[in-house]
Scaffold this motif. Structure first.
Motif, PDB file in Angstrom:
ATOM      1  N   GLU A   1       0.982  -1.378  -0.323  1.00 33.27           N
ATOM      2  CA  GLU A   1       0.116   0.219  -0.209  1.00 33.27           C
ATOM      3  C   GLU A   1       1.072   1.480   0.016  1.00 33.27           C
ATOM      4  N   GLY A   2       0.537   2.365  -0.515  1.00 37.59           N
ATOM      5  CA  GLY A   2       1.623   3.082  -1.154  1.00 37.59           C
ATOM      6  C   GLY A   2       2.079   3.008  -1.997  1.00 37.59           C
ATOM      7  N   GLN A   3       2.564   2.429  -2.286  1.00 33.64           N
ATOM      8  CA  GLN A   3       3.670   1.842  -3.713  1.00 33.64           C
ATOM      9  C   GLN A   3       3.602   2.868  -4.749  1.00 33.64           C
ATOM     10  N   ILE A   4       4.319   2.528  -5.607  1.00 35.66           N
ATOM     11  CA  ILE A   4       3.999   2.467  -6.973  1.00 35.66           C
ATOM     12  C   ILE A   4       5.736   1.835  -7.509  1.00 35.66           C
ATOM     13  N   LEU A   5       4.887   0.451  -8.649  1.00 32.40           N
ATOM     14  CA  LEU A   5       5.262  -0.220  -8.874  1.00 32.40           C
ATOM     15  C   LEU A   5       5.395  -0.388 -10.701  1.00 32.40           C
ATOM     16  N   ALA A   6       6.592  -0.342 -10.951  1.00 34.73           N
ATOM     17  CA  ALA A   6       6.739  -0.464 -12.000  1.00 34.73           C
ATOM     18  C   ALA A   6       6.947  -1.714 -13.056  1.00 34.73           C
ATOM     19  N   LEU A   7       5.941  -1.941 -13.854  1.00 35.01           N
ATOM     20  CA  LEU A   7       6.448  -3.997 -14.610  1.00 35.01           C
ATOM     21  C   LEU A   7       6.908  -3.176 -15.932  1.00 35.01           C
ATOM     22  N   CYS A   8       8.229  -3.749 -16.053  1.00 31.28           N
ATOM     23  CA  CYS A   8       9.050  -3.598 -17.318  1.00 31.28           C
ATOM     24  C   CYS A   8       9.225  -4.093 -18.524  1.00 31.28           C
TER      25      CYS A   8
ATOM     26  N   ARG B   1     -12.502   7.244  -7.469  1.00 30.39           N
ATOM     27  CA  ARG B   1     -11.419   6.857  -6.522  1.00 30.39           C
ATOM     28  C   ARG B   1     -10.610   6.315  -6.064  1.00 30.39           C
ATOM     29  N   PRO B   2     -10.272   5.987  -6.858  1.00 28.06           N
ATOM     30  CA  PRO B   2      -8.984   4.731  -7.025  1.00 28.06           C
ATOM     31  C   PRO B   2      -8.907   4.635  -5.595  1.00 28.06           C
ATOM     32  N   ARG B   3      -8.229   3.521  -5.024  1.00 26.85           N
ATOM     33  CA  ARG B   3      -7.229   3.192  -4.134  1.00 26.85           C
ATOM     34  C   ARG B   3      -5.708   2.548  -4.883  1.00 26.85           C
ATOM     35  N   LEU B   4      -6.232   1.753  -5.625  1.00 28.57           N
ATOM     36  CA  LEU B   4      -5.091   1.375  -6.442  1.00 28.57           C
ATOM     37  C   LEU B   4      -5.459   1.555  -7.939  1.00 28.57           C
ATOM     38  N   LEU B   5      -4.394   2.297  -9.010  1.00 30.97           N
ATOM     39  CA  LEU B   5      -4.505   3.120  -9.692  1.00 30.97           C
ATOM     40  C   LEU B   5      -3.624   1.867 -11.309  1.00 30.97           C
ATOM     41  N   LEU B   6      -4.051   1.670 -11.823  1.00 30.89           N
ATOM     42  CA  LEU B   6      -3.302   1.044 -12.927  1.00 30.89           C
ATOM     43  C   LEU B   6      -3.389   1.651 -14.313  1.00 30.89           C
ATOM     44  N   LEU B   7      -1.666   1.738 -14.975  1.00 36.18           N
ATOM     45  CA  LEU B   7      -1.390   3.174 -15.474  1.00 36.18           C
ATOM     46  C   LEU B   7      -0.177   2.406 -17.060  1.00 36.18           C
ATOM     47  N   ASP B   8      -0.780   1.985 -18.023  1.00 38.75           N
ATOM     48  CA  ASP B   8      -0.187   1.229 -19.211  1.00 38.75           C
ATOM     49  C   ASP B   8       0.659   2.336 -19.875  1.00 38.75           C
TER      50      ASP B   8
ATOM     51  N   ILE C   1       1.774  11.695 -11.108  1.00 36.09           N
ATOM     52  CA  ILE C   1       1.603  10.345 -10.900  1.00 36.09           C
ATOM     53  C   ILE C   1       2.197  10.577  -9.249  1.00 36.09           C
ATOM     54  N   GLY C   2       3.255  11.404  -9.410  1.00 35.49           N
ATOM     55  CA  GLY C   2       3.565  11.367  -7.743  1.00 35.49           C
ATOM     56  C   GLY C   2       2.514  12.000  -6.472  1.00 35.49           C
ATOM     57  N   GLU C   3       2.152  13.171  -7.161  1.00 31.35           N
ATOM     58  CA  GLU C   3       0.991  13.991  -6.306  1.00 31.35           C
ATOM     59  C   GLU C   3       0.025  13.095  -6.218  1.00 31.35           C
ATOM     60  N   ILE C   4      -0.304  11.677  -7.693  1.00 33.34           N
ATOM     61  CA  ILE C   4      -2.146  10.966  -7.238  1.00 33.34           C
ATOM     62  C   ILE C   4      -1.014   9.638  -5.458  1.00 33.34           C
ATOM     63  N   ARG C   5      -0.062   9.047  -5.468  1.00 36.06           N
ATOM     64  CA  ARG C   5       0.101   8.859  -4.578  1.00 36.06           C
ATOM     65  C   ARG C   5       0.886   9.386  -3.324  1.00 36.06           C
TER      66      ARG C   5
ATOM     67  N   GLN D   1      -1.320  11.625  -2.234  1.00 39.97           N
ATOM     68  CA  GLN D   1      -2.543  11.432  -1.444  1.00 39.97           C
ATOM     69  C   GLN D   1      -3.714  10.304  -1.482  1.00 39.97           C
ATOM     70  N   GLY D   2      -2.551   9.283  -1.269  1.00 39.31           N
ATOM     71  CA  GLY D   2      -2.807   8.105  -0.890  1.00 39.31           C
ATOM     72  C   GLY D   2      -3.308   6.735  -2.131  1.00 39.31           C
ATOM     73  N   VAL D   3      -3.748   7.083  -2.775  1.00 39.87           N
ATOM     74  CA  VAL D   3      -3.316   6.109  -4.093  1.00 39.87           C
ATOM     75  C   VAL D   3      -2.304   5.121  -4.347  1.00 39.87           C
ATOM     76  N   SER D   4      -2.157   3.753  -4.408  1.00 38.24           N
ATOM     77  CA  SER D   4      -1.150   2.980  -4.603  1.00 38.24           C
ATOM     78  C   SER D   4      -1.075   2.951  -5.907  1.00 38.24           C
TER      79      SER D   4
END
Length: 226
Positions: free
Chosen positions: A28-35, A164-171, A189-193, A195-198
């Motif tokens: 929770e609260g993390q930004i994870l990238a799949l590359c 109002r996501p708690r987890l946002l998926l971005l392609d 994206i940093g601002e979104i995180r 504000q509490g969005v993973s």
């Protein structure tokens, strides 16, 4: 605390394997990238997590709840949202109308496209705030299909945030943009995180993902390899 646990997801389209026992977790609260390169399974992963691609096996656990097999609207109602997941309207919409559609979609489904053209005062206020947040306030009356790639990416974000996501998926939120548009989107994206969005995002290039991600994992042939 883990907000997402992906356990052994497998998916095919015809004879083509898209996901091969895909497994990973997101805090929770993390930004994870799949590359990974094209064909690595990145988009298929997000489609499966967002409910538009059915998995043949495996489990998806969101915020401690089993959500395997749920569709996009059901997942959005719980706070798991993939940007770009909303259905297309059967007619052309303005930027503001596209966001109004997103606000009504979890409850009304495709019927939200009808009411998007006649928003009430509460919806208009919320739409204006979302467009201001992503830097599209000046484009509110512009037709959606006239937007360039950078503006379309911001509109996808505004629609996703409307849910109002708690987890946002971005392609590929950065890689698909012109180079000059990337810093502003990375900041957003940093601002979104903040504000509490993973956030779970994909990118082809790990170096690009590291501009926003706390953690980078590589995908190959439908599986995480590092």
């Amino acid at each position: 605390m883990k907000i997402l646990e992906v356990v052994g997801l497998t998916a095919h389209v015809g004879s083509t394997q898209l996901l091969d026992a895909l497994s990973f977790t997101l805090e929770e609260g993390q930004i994870l990238a799949l590359c990974g390169p094209p064909g690595a399974g990145k988009t298929a992963c997000l489609r499966c997590l967002g409910g538009s691609l059915a998995a043949e096996s495996g489990r998806l656990i969101f915020d401690g709840r089993e959500v395997t097999g749920l569709g996009p609207r059901e997942l959005a109602q719980q706070g798991l949202v993939r940007a770009g997941e909303l259905p297309w309207s059967p007619w052309s919409l303005t930027v503001a109308e596209a966001v109004a559609l997103a606000l009504r979609w979890p409850r009304l489904g495709r019927g939200a496209a009808v009411l998007a053209k006649w928003p009430n005062a509460r919806v208009r206020t919320r739409v204006a705030a979302l467009l201001e947040r992503v830097g599209l306030a000046a484009e509110a009356r512009r037709r959606r299909d006239a937007l360039d790639a950078g503006a379309m990416g911001r509109l996808d974000l505004a629609q996703a945030l409307a849910l109002r996501p708690r987890l946002l998926l971005l392609d590929e939120p950065l890689g698909r943009l012109p180079v000059d548009d990337r810093p502003a989107t990375a900041r957003l994206i940093g601002e979104i995180r903040a504000q509490g969005v993973s956030v779970l995002l994909t990118e082809r290039e790990p170096a690009l993902a590291k501009a926003v991600a706390d953690r980078v994992e590589m995908m190959e042939r439908g599986a995480v390899i590092s």
